[in-house]
Design a protein around this motif. Structure first.
Motif, PDB file in Angstrom:
ATOM      1  N   THR A 336       0.839  -1.195   0.000  1.00  0.00           N
ATOM      2  CA  THR A 336       0.000   0.000   0.000  1.00  0.00           C
ATOM      3  C   THR A 336       0.876   1.247   0.000  1.00  0.00           C
ATOM      4  OG1 THR A 336      -0.081   0.003   2.404  1.00  0.00           O
ATOM      5  CG2 THR A 336      -1.850  -1.153   1.267  1.00  0.00           C
ATOM      6  N   VAL A 337       0.267   2.394  -0.240  1.00  0.00           N
ATOM      7  CA  VAL A 337       0.980   3.671  -0.195  1.00  0.00           C
ATOM      8  C   VAL A 337       0.156   4.655   0.638  1.00  0.00           C
ATOM      9  CG1 VAL A 337       2.174   3.381  -2.400  1.00  0.00           C
ATOM     10  CG2 VAL A 337      -0.101   4.411  -2.371  1.00  0.00           C
ATOM     11  N   ASN A 338       0.726   5.815   0.898  1.00  0.00           N
ATOM     12  CA  ASN A 338       0.043   6.857   1.661  1.00  0.00           C
ATOM     13  C   ASN A 338      -1.341   7.148   1.064  1.00  0.00           C
ATOM     14  OD1 ASN A 338      -0.693   9.724   2.471  1.00  0.00           O
ATOM     15  ND2 ASN A 338       1.206   9.506   3.604  1.00  0.00           N
ATOM     16  N   ASN A 355      -4.715   1.066  -4.476  1.00  0.00           N
ATOM     17  CA  ASN A 355      -4.242   1.145  -3.089  1.00  0.00           C
ATOM     18  C   ASN A 355      -4.915   0.055  -2.256  1.00  0.00           C
ATOM     19  OD1 ASN A 355      -2.323   2.209  -1.406  1.00  0.00           O
ATOM     20  ND2 ASN A 355      -3.650   3.781  -0.566  1.00  0.00           N
ATOM     21  N   VAL A 356      -6.125   0.277  -1.753  1.00  0.00           N
ATOM     22  CA  VAL A 356      -6.895  -0.834  -1.169  1.00  0.00           C
ATOM     23  C   VAL A 356      -8.290  -0.825  -1.770  1.00  0.00           C
ATOM     24  CG1 VAL A 356      -5.656  -1.035   1.015  1.00  0.00           C
ATOM     25  CG2 VAL A 356      -7.570   0.569   0.839  1.00  0.00           C
ATOM     26  N   ALA A 357      -8.829  -2.008  -1.991  1.00  0.00           N
ATOM     27  CA  ALA A 357     -10.238  -2.118  -2.341  1.00  0.00           C
ATOM     28  C   ALA A 357     -11.036  -1.727  -1.101  1.00  0.00           C
ATOM     29  CB  ALA A 357     -10.570  -3.537  -2.783  1.00  0.00           C
ATOM     30  N   GLU A 358     -12.330  -1.404  -1.271  1.00  0.00           N
ATOM     31  CA  GLU A 358     -13.071  -0.847  -0.148  1.00  0.00           C
ATOM     32  C   GLU A 358     -14.425  -1.517   0.041  1.00  0.00           C
ATOM     33  OE1 GLU A 358     -13.092   3.463  -0.162  1.00  0.00           O
ATOM     34  OE2 GLU A 358     -11.214   3.502  -1.299  1.00  0.00           O
ATOM     35  N   TRP A 359     -14.732  -1.767   1.322  1.00  0.00           N
ATOM     36  CA  TRP A 359     -16.037  -2.301   1.675  1.00  0.00           C
ATOM     37  C   TRP A 359     -17.134  -1.291   1.334  1.00  0.00           C
ATOM     38  CZ3 TRP A 359     -16.309  -7.224   2.735  1.00  0.00           C
ATOM     39  CH2 TRP A 359     -15.322  -7.885   3.475  1.00  0.00           C
ATOM     40  N   VAL A 396     -17.442  -5.263  -2.726  1.00  0.00           N
ATOM     41  CA  VAL A 396     -16.141  -4.609  -2.586  1.00  0.00           C
ATOM     42  C   VAL A 396     -15.859  -3.880  -3.894  1.00  0.00           C
ATOM     43  CG1 VAL A 396     -13.673  -4.975  -2.297  1.00  0.00           C
ATOM     44  CG2 VAL A 396     -15.293  -6.310  -0.941  1.00  0.00           C
ATOM     45  N   ARG A 397     -15.399  -2.648  -3.796  1.00  0.00           N
ATOM     46  CA  ARG A 397     -15.187  -1.823  -4.984  1.00  0.00           C
ATOM     47  C   ARG A 397     -13.778  -1.215  -4.999  1.00  0.00           C
ATOM     48  NH1 ARG A 397     -18.760  -0.343  -9.288  1.00  0.00           N
ATOM     49  NH2 ARG A 397     -20.854  -1.057  -8.783  1.00  0.00           N
ATOM     50  N   GLY A 398     -13.311  -0.861  -6.181  1.00  0.00           N
ATOM     51  CA  GLY A 398     -12.135  -0.020  -6.324  1.00  0.00           C
ATOM     52  C   GLY A 398     -10.838  -0.705  -6.670  1.00  0.00           C
ATOM     53  N   GLY A 399     -10.700  -2.004  -6.428  1.00  0.00           N
ATOM     54  CA  GLY A 399      -9.436  -2.661  -6.724  1.00  0.00           C
ATOM     55  C   GLY A 399      -8.339  -2.255  -5.752  1.00  0.00           C
ATOM     56  N   SER A 400      -7.264  -3.035  -5.719  1.00  0.00           N
ATOM     57  CA  SER A 400      -6.233  -2.810  -4.710  1.00  0.00           C
ATOM     58  C   SER A 400      -4.830  -2.891  -5.284  1.00  0.00           C
ATOM     59  CB  SER A 400      -6.370  -3.848  -3.590  1.00  0.00           C
ATOM     60  OG  SER A 400      -5.876  -5.109  -4.019  1.00  0.00           O
ATOM     61  N   TRP A 401      -3.856  -2.774  -4.384  1.00  0.00           N
ATOM     62  CA  TRP A 401      -2.444  -2.783  -4.753  1.00  0.00           C
ATOM     63  C   TRP A 401      -2.007  -4.118  -5.344  1.00  0.00           C
ATOM     64  CZ3 TRP A 401       0.562  -6.470  -2.348  1.00  0.00           C
ATOM     65  CH2 TRP A 401       0.046  -7.052  -1.180  1.00  0.00           C
ATOM     66  N   LYS A 402      -2.755  -5.191  -5.098  1.00  0.00           N
ATOM     67  CA  LYS A 402      -2.363  -6.512  -5.609  1.00  0.00           C
ATOM     68  C   LYS A 402      -3.213  -6.967  -6.796  1.00  0.00           C
ATOM     69  CE  LYS A 402      -5.446  -9.765  -3.667  1.00  0.00           C
ATOM     70  NZ  LYS A 402      -6.084  -9.909  -4.969  1.00  0.00           N
ATOM     71  N   ASP A 403      -4.136  -6.090  -7.270  1.00  0.00           N
ATOM     72  CA  ASP A 403      -5.051  -6.457  -8.350  1.00  0.00           C
ATOM     73  C   ASP A 403      -4.568  -5.952  -9.698  1.00  0.00           C
ATOM     74  OD1 ASP A 403      -6.970  -7.756  -6.744  1.00  0.00           O
ATOM     75  OD2 ASP A 403      -7.820  -5.828  -6.144  1.00  0.00           O
ATOM     76  N   ILE A 404      -4.974  -6.655 -10.752  1.00  0.00           N
ATOM     77  CA  ILE A 404      -4.689  -6.193 -12.107  1.00  0.00           C
ATOM     78  C   ILE A 404      -5.628  -5.041 -12.458  1.00  0.00           C
ATOM     79  CG2 ILE A 404      -3.831  -8.435 -12.844  1.00  0.00           C
ATOM     80  CD1 ILE A 404      -6.560  -8.908 -14.199  1.00  0.00           C
ATOM     81  N   GLY A 405      -5.354  -4.357 -13.559  1.00  0.00           N
ATOM     82  CA  GLY A 405      -6.057  -3.139 -13.923  1.00  0.00           C
ATOM     83  C   GLY A 405      -7.553  -3.273 -14.080  1.00  0.00           C
ATOM     84  N   TYR A 406      -8.040  -4.450 -14.450  1.00  0.00           N
ATOM     85  CA  TYR A 406      -9.477  -4.637 -14.641  1.00  0.00           C
ATOM     86  C   TYR A 406     -10.260  -4.260 -13.389  1.00  0.00           C
ATOM     87  CZ  TYR A 406     -13.892  -7.178 -14.494  1.00  0.00           C
ATOM     88  OH  TYR A 406     -15.209  -7.517 -14.312  1.00  0.00           O
TER      89      TYR A 406
END
Length: 442
Positions: A336-338, A355-359, A396-406
């Protein structure tokens, strides 16, 4: 007979005086409204952004890697609301944890009357015996402080909050995080609406009471990955000040909702102390609010910054995710980042992708878009402990630091189970804007 007549006159006088009191002292015989009510002026809560209401096309605008096509593109309207401009950070969530810790220490261990609100002179104690913590006193005399007149006495009383016996390491006093539990209650308005004509139901039937352990699961950094040397993240991510402004992870959906309930209580207490009306409750955003806010007012775009590309004109990546075949550091962070990294979208919101996906508040159903309303749509389901796992899925929405661009696309939906914690899922809060849309006042 005279006694009866006198009694009738007295009762009539009482009724008339009661009617007069309903008018707030008004003697003109006109309806003027209730007097003495506190005024309310909508203010933007700290570190939140005003999201103007509007209409948008909710749903997939680009490729669907599963080719399932379960989500129907639908025009929906979202009323105005406030939203956290960033994901909830470690330091903000730690304020919640410390509040719970101090509350338990004061209520269950210290039993020191100085930590409670004292009734004003001439005012009787609460007849129910309830006491309220004086947080101003707590701020000046923290229960776990190493200095001050209460320090030595408190340290002795608080030993029961620490790990005991073989659970201790190097004989250090470390809080037993299993003891940090938060109790709260919420109204389940949808269920109350469904049973509004059922005379057998009581108000208590529609009050949800939950007890949640609040400390994040720091072991997610190992649980989520096979044979990955993430022990330093386990030891330092939530506790070390270097990560104070990084998004909190390892929190379940229930923990995120408990944080929202606590934040509401915190706001109510502060506003009432100043003689002001509080905001409406803080909540997790529902699915439509999140997608609408992520789009930032843009129409038909793939990402919060527009798109269709995930790099800017200089070739810099615009979010924290898993680029290419796994060059995690190419976007500036291996994990993750700031929370204020990268540019915000047009609504001023940071990291609505990556960054992080979100509940979100919404329950997950593949076909929800076909049966929810087109005005402020959401599908909520309050899963019971006895329900099958499929009913405990939350969007869960937004995608995270470990997810691909999709998974960074505005319209991509995924889910996780409400009692699971992950190293790549965090959250942010919303609260409804009260009154006329700000854009109409200009």
């Amino acid at each position: 007979m005279k006694k009866v007549y006198f009694l009738i006159i007295v009762l009539a006088g009482a009724i008339l005086s009661g009617c007069g009191s309903l008018g707030g002292g008004n003697t003109s015989g006109e309806v003027t409204g209730v007097r003495g009510q506190r005024s309310f002026r909508a203010t933007i809560p700290l570190n939140m952004v005003y999201i103007k209401g509007g209409t948008f096309l909710m749903g997939q605008t680009d490729q669907d890697v599963t080719f399932a096509q379960t989500s129907q593109v639908k025009q929906v309207t979202v009323p105005p609301f406030f939203m956290d401009e960033t994901e909830i950070s470690n330091t903000k969530y730690k304020q919640f944890v410390n509040w719970v810790r101090d509350s338990i220490a004061i209520s269950n261990y210290l039993n020191d009357q100085k930590y409670y609100m004292q009734p004003k002179k001439g005012v009787a104690n609460d007849p129910s015996g309830k006491k309220w913590i004086d947080w101003k006193y707590v701020e000046k005399n923290p229960p776990f402080g190493r200095r001050g007149k209460n320090a030595s006495g408190n340290a002795q009383k608080l030993q029961g909050l620490y790990y005991q016996g073989d659970d201790r390491v190097f004989d250090r006093n470390e809080i037993d995080v299993r003891l940090l539990k938060y109790n709260y209650a919420l109204f389940t308005y949808r269920e109350a609406s469904n049973y509004r004509n059922d005379r057998t139901k009581k108000r208590s039937d529609f009050i949800l009471r939950d007890t949640v352990t609040v400390y994040p699961d720091t072991l997610v950094w190992l649980n989520d990955f096979s044979y990955a040397a993430n022990e330093p993240m386990v030891e330092g991510y939530f506790s070390h000040p270097a990560y104070r402004n990084y998004p909190v992870v390892g929190v379940t959906w229930r923990q995120a909702r408990a944080f929202s309930a606590w934040r509401t209580r915190l706001n109510e207490g502060a506003k009432h102390a100043r003689g002001q009306e509080p905001n409406l409750p803080f909540e997790l955003p529902n699915e439509s609010q999140f997608e609408y806010a992520a789009r930032g007012g843009r129409v038909g775009t793939d990402y919060p910054w527009g798109g269709p590309y995930i790099k800017n004109a200089k070739g810099c990546l615009l979010a924290n995710f898993k680029p290419g075949r796994g060059n995690y550091t190419d976007d500036g962070g291996a994990y993750t980042v700031n929370v204020r990294s990268y540019f915000p979208n047009d609504f001023g919101l940071y990291n609505m992708a990556g960054n992080v996906a979100e509940w979100t508040l919404s329950a997950y159903d593949e076909s929800a878009s076909t049966f929810v309303h087109d005005l402020s749509p959401t599908f909520n389901y309050e899963a019971k402990a006895s329900d099958p796992e499929v009913l405990k899925r939350k969007v869960v929405r937004g995608g995270s630091w470990k997810d691909i661009g999709y998974f960074l696309q505005n319209s991509t939906r995924s889910f996780e189970y409400q009692d699971t914690a992950k190293s790549y899922i965090g959250f942010r809060c919303v609260t409804m804007y009260l009154g006329r849309d700000i854009k109409d006042k200009r």
